[in-house]
Scaffold this motif. Structure first.
Motif, short mmCIF file in Angstrom:
data_model
loop_
_atom_site.label_atom_id
_atom_site.label_comp_id
_atom_site.label_asym_id
_atom_site.label_seq_id
_atom_site.Cartn_x
_atom_site.Cartn_y
_atom_site.Cartn_z
N PHE A 178 18.02 2.20 1.00
CA PHE A 178 19.30 2.52 1.62
C PHE A 178 20.47 1.81 0.95
CE2 PHE A 178 16.10 2.92 5.06
CZ PHE A 178 16.22 4.29 5.27
N GLU A 179 21.65 2.28 1.28
CA GLU A 179 22.89 1.59 0.94
C GLU A 179 23.27 0.70 2.11
OE1 GLU A 179 25.26 1.58 -1.69
OE2 GLU A 179 23.55 2.39 -2.82
N TYR A 180 23.93 -0.40 1.80
CA TYR A 180 24.34 -1.33 2.85
C TYR A 180 25.82 -1.65 2.73
CZ TYR A 180 19.48 -1.90 4.11
OH TYR A 180 18.20 -1.66 4.54
N ALA A 181 26.42 -1.89 3.89
CA ALA A 181 27.82 -2.24 3.94
C ALA A 181 28.02 -3.35 4.97
CB ALA A 181 28.66 -1.02 4.31
N PRO A 231 15.63 -15.15 2.24
CA PRO A 231 14.63 -14.95 1.18
C PRO A 231 13.59 -13.93 1.60
CG PRO A 231 14.12 -16.95 2.39
CD PRO A 231 15.39 -16.41 2.99
N TRP A 232 13.93 -12.66 1.48
CA TRP A 232 13.02 -11.61 1.93
C TRP A 232 12.49 -10.82 0.75
CZ3 TRP A 232 13.78 -6.12 4.00
CH2 TRP A 232 12.62 -5.70 4.67
N GLU A 233 11.23 -11.06 0.44
CA GLU A 233 10.53 -10.24 -0.53
C GLU A 233 9.68 -9.26 0.26
OE1 GLU A 233 10.79 -10.07 -3.76
OE2 GLU A 233 12.21 -11.72 -3.93
N PRO A 234 10.12 -8.02 0.39
CA PRO A 234 9.43 -7.09 1.30
C PRO A 234 7.94 -6.98 1.02
CG PRO A 234 11.48 -6.15 0.49
CD PRO A 234 11.25 -7.40 -0.29
N ALA A 235 7.18 -6.94 2.08
CA ALA A 235 5.73 -6.82 1.99
C ALA A 235 5.27 -5.77 3.00
CB ALA A 235 5.06 -8.16 2.29
N ILE A 236 4.04 -5.33 2.83
CA ILE A 236 3.49 -4.36 3.78
C ILE A 236 3.52 -4.94 5.19
CG2 ILE A 236 1.44 -3.03 4.38
CD1 ILE A 236 2.94 -2.11 1.84
N LEU A 262 16.97 -11.96 15.47
CA LEU A 262 17.55 -11.45 16.72
C LEU A 262 18.20 -10.08 16.56
CD1 LEU A 262 19.02 -14.76 18.18
CD2 LEU A 262 16.95 -13.55 18.90
N GLY A 263 18.00 -9.42 15.41
CA GLY A 263 18.44 -8.03 15.32
C GLY A 263 19.12 -7.60 14.05
N CYS A 264 19.56 -8.54 13.22
CA CYS A 264 20.30 -8.18 12.00
C CYS A 264 19.33 -8.13 10.83
CB CYS A 264 21.41 -9.19 11.75
SG CYS A 264 22.62 -8.63 10.53
N HIS A 265 18.59 -7.00 10.73
CA HIS A 265 17.54 -6.86 9.73
C HIS A 265 17.39 -5.39 9.37
CE1 HIS A 265 15.27 -5.43 13.18
NE2 HIS A 265 15.53 -6.56 13.80
N PRO A 266 16.65 -5.07 8.30
CA PRO A 266 16.48 -3.67 7.91
C PRO A 266 15.65 -2.89 8.93
CG PRO A 266 15.94 -5.16 6.10
CD PRO A 266 16.05 -5.99 7.33
N PRO A 325 6.98 2.97 -1.35
CA PRO A 325 7.41 1.78 -2.09
C PRO A 325 8.67 1.11 -1.57
CG PRO A 325 8.21 3.75 -3.18
CD PRO A 325 7.45 4.23 -1.99
N ASP A 326 9.48 1.79 -0.70
CA ASP A 326 10.80 1.22 -0.43
C ASP A 326 11.35 1.52 0.96
OD1 ASP A 326 11.35 3.89 -0.65
OD2 ASP A 326 12.81 3.72 -2.27
N PHE A 327 10.48 1.87 1.91
CA PHE A 327 10.98 2.26 3.24
C PHE A 327 10.75 1.14 4.25
CE2 PHE A 327 10.45 4.39 7.41
CZ PHE A 327 11.72 4.95 7.52
N PRO A 328 11.82 0.46 4.71
CA PRO A 328 11.66 -0.58 5.74
C PRO A 328 11.45 0.07 7.11
CG PRO A 328 13.99 -0.34 5.20
CD PRO A 328 13.23 0.59 4.29
N GLU A 329 10.40 -0.36 7.81
CA GLU A 329 10.06 0.29 9.07
C GLU A 329 9.77 -0.74 10.15
OE1 GLU A 329 7.23 3.90 9.82
OE2 GLU A 329 6.03 2.08 10.07
#
Length: 568
Positions: free
Chosen positions: A60-63, A437-442, A480-484, A526-530
């Protein structure tokens, strides 16, 4: 768009940014509006500003919508396009009430093993696992990562009952196992929280002799001290029977391990006796082989992790449970002396932390802080290369021990390593719009992020010119809520919208445990935060675990402390 905010709110003095997750095809970002909620429920515009594009992260794009300038206390909403957030507070006491307390008031008592847990007319679970535990079979690879080597390394034969293991500890997640690594990390974190912030909150009655716990019933002793005491009882049990720590205790078969509802019904609470028929019962014993198994091989990294927990716990138990405090200190000292004079043991098993030298640094630092003894001081000096090479993991522990090391060269080398760490950390935190420091993982990595914030707290306090308090506050906002992936709080019952239906012992009831902390947003390759809401069977996203609950308490208290001590 997903408008990510802290579902609890913000301190007037901190940075305040809504992080907006957008479809990549959006071109015109437009403005966002901050609305103040009046006492009669009506709203009025408090401020508006253009939304600034941050860029691409994952799919996604972020603002960003920055409303840091708003310092007036009150209740607010953010409106962006067709989306309006739930209400949140701006207040100096925003982190002080109802944020970390549910985790200590309810989640931790509910997870307590070997006791009966009640809340007025509700029974969370009956007294459980009084038949702990049977020696695990040798040369055995168990489920969930547990292993037993070719030797038991105890005086007990495979399948034989090991006494004195029916005390203390917490069930981990929705599972019933007591892993030494998890128990030690949780105990250490709670002890440090008590020590750093003087937590004297009291809402729970714990009667160890009667194996009874009553929620929302104060008994005059700080709850966090009682939880530390419960943790060390489990950690000490292996030393009491075999002179060292065990890897952990877990059910012997999958059907038992997956059993939900009342933990008090998982076993018959009677010690297995092979001389009895399967349906035969005598006083305290039965022929039903439903007892959990103890995995007993020595591992040096676990030993040092337990030593650190016992050393720190001995400090906070003083004045409350002096005999237990003394046993913790004597056990930690004896175990440290043993590991210093014997070859390290490396045994892979569930929750064993590995990296024995890293664990040695933390254990030595905690023991030095507790005792001030010269052997620990000298050993920490020798470990300086390990500290500088692993500054991310152990810099915080070395910083805490500096007043006891009393070595200017050591202090200078540590500061130099921390300066390098500060620069590399800035680069790491710039990789995503959340400043973490978020390195996305499964698997959702919220707990590791909380570990980072806990370490950073000590660095911010010691070196405020190198480390920014916002590095800790951003993690609290994240949880507390501010995350992908969504804007929901990972903490059940905390915040206007929270993940109440989660992977705990009651997941089949589709109900929740107040204060439980979930692992959070996961990655669909590969890139979908859920983050699936209201679906409790995805442990990769919604699992509640002990150490994550402990570091959450610490992080909220740390954030509040930094805001109070470093205003502006």
């Amino acid at each position: 768009p997903v408008v990510g905010i802290s579902q609890v709110g913000y301190h007037p003095a901190q940075q305040k940014r809504a992080i907006i997750e957008l479809d990549p095809r959006v071109q015109d970002l437009g403005e966002a509006t901050l609305l103040r909620v009046d006492p009669d429920g009506s709203t009025q515009e408090a401020m508006s500003a253009p939304v600034k594009r941050w860029g691409r992260f994952l799919r996604f794009e972020y603002a960003l919508f920055d409303f840091t300038e708003m310092r007036q206390p009150g209740l607010y909403l953010i409106r962006y396009g067709s989306q309006t957030t739930p209400p949140f507070r701006i207040s100096e006491d925003v982190l002080q009430s109802g944020v970390w307390q549910p985790t200590l008031d309810t989640y931790f008592p509910v997870q307590m093993c070997h006791v009966d847990v009640r809340d007025q007319f509700r029974v969370w679970h009956g007294v459980c696992h009084l038949d702990d535990a049977l020696q695990a079979p040798t040369s055995h690879k168990h489920f969930d990562g547990y292993r037993q080597g070719p030797e038991t390394e105890t005086q007990f034969a495979p399948g034989e009952h090991i006494p004195h293991l029916d005390v203390g500890g917490w069930h981990d997640a929705g599972d019933d196992d007591l892993a030494a690594g998890s128990q030690a990390g949780t105990t250490l974190t709670l002890a440090l929280a008590r020590e750093a912030f003087g937590v004297d909150h009291d809402q729970t009655t714990v009667n160890t002799e009667r194996r009874s716990v009553e929620l929302h019933s104060p008994d005059g002793e700080p709850d966090i001290v009682q939880q530390v005491a419960h943790g060390v009882q489990n950690l000490l049990s292996g030393y009491r029977v075999a002179g060292r720590s065990f890897s952990g205790i877990i059910s012997g078969d999958w059907s038992q391990y997956g059993l939900l509802s009342d933990w008090g019904l998982q076993t018959d609470n009677l010690v297995y006796d092979s001389s009895l028929a399967s349906d035969e019962v005598t006083v305290g014993r039965s022929g039903k082989k439903d007892d959990r198994w103890a995995f007993t091989n020595r591992d040096t990294s676990v030993e040092y992790q337990v030593i650190a927990a016992l050393a720190a716990a001995s400090r906070v138990l003083r004045g409350h449970r002096d005999d237990l405090a003394q046993e913790c200190l004597e056990t930690a000292q004896k175990a440290w002396d043993y590991e210093q004079t014997h070859d390290p043991a490396h045994f892979r098993c569930a929750y064993n932390p590995g990296n024995p030298q890293v664990q040695e640094v933390i254990a030595t630092a905690e023991l030095l802080i507790t005792t001030g003894q010269e052997e620990c001081r000298q050993r920490l000096r020798v470990l300086l290369p390990v500290i500088t090479d692993n500054i991310w993991q152990v810099g915080w522990a070395a910083v805490r021990a500096l007043p006891w090391v009393k070595d200017s060269d050591f202090a200078a080398a540590l500061e130099a390593a921390l300066r390098g760490h500060a620069e590399s950390l800035k680069e790491e935190l710039s990789k995503n719009p959340y400043g973490i420091p978020w390195e996305p993982a499964i698997w959702g990595v919220g707990w590791q992020i909380q570990d980072h914030a806990m370490r950073q707290y000590y660095l911010v306090k010691a070196y405020p010119d190198l480390f920014d308090r916002e590095q800790v506050l951003a993690v609290v906002n994240f949880v507390l809520g501010c995350h992908p992936g969504s804007d929901i709080s990972f903490v059940s019952g905390v915040g206007a919208r929270s993940l109440t239906i989660a992977y705990g012992i009651n997941r089949d009831d589709w109900s929740y445990i107040p204060g439980a902390v979930s692992s959070g947003t996961a990655l669909i390759s590969p890139d979908f935060p859920e983050l699936k809401e209201n679906w409790p069977f995805l442990w990769q996203q919604a699992e509640n675990v002990l150490h994550g609950a402990a570091t959450y308490i610490f992080c909220v208290l740390a954030a509040d402390d930094l805001l109070k001590s470093q205003r502006g």
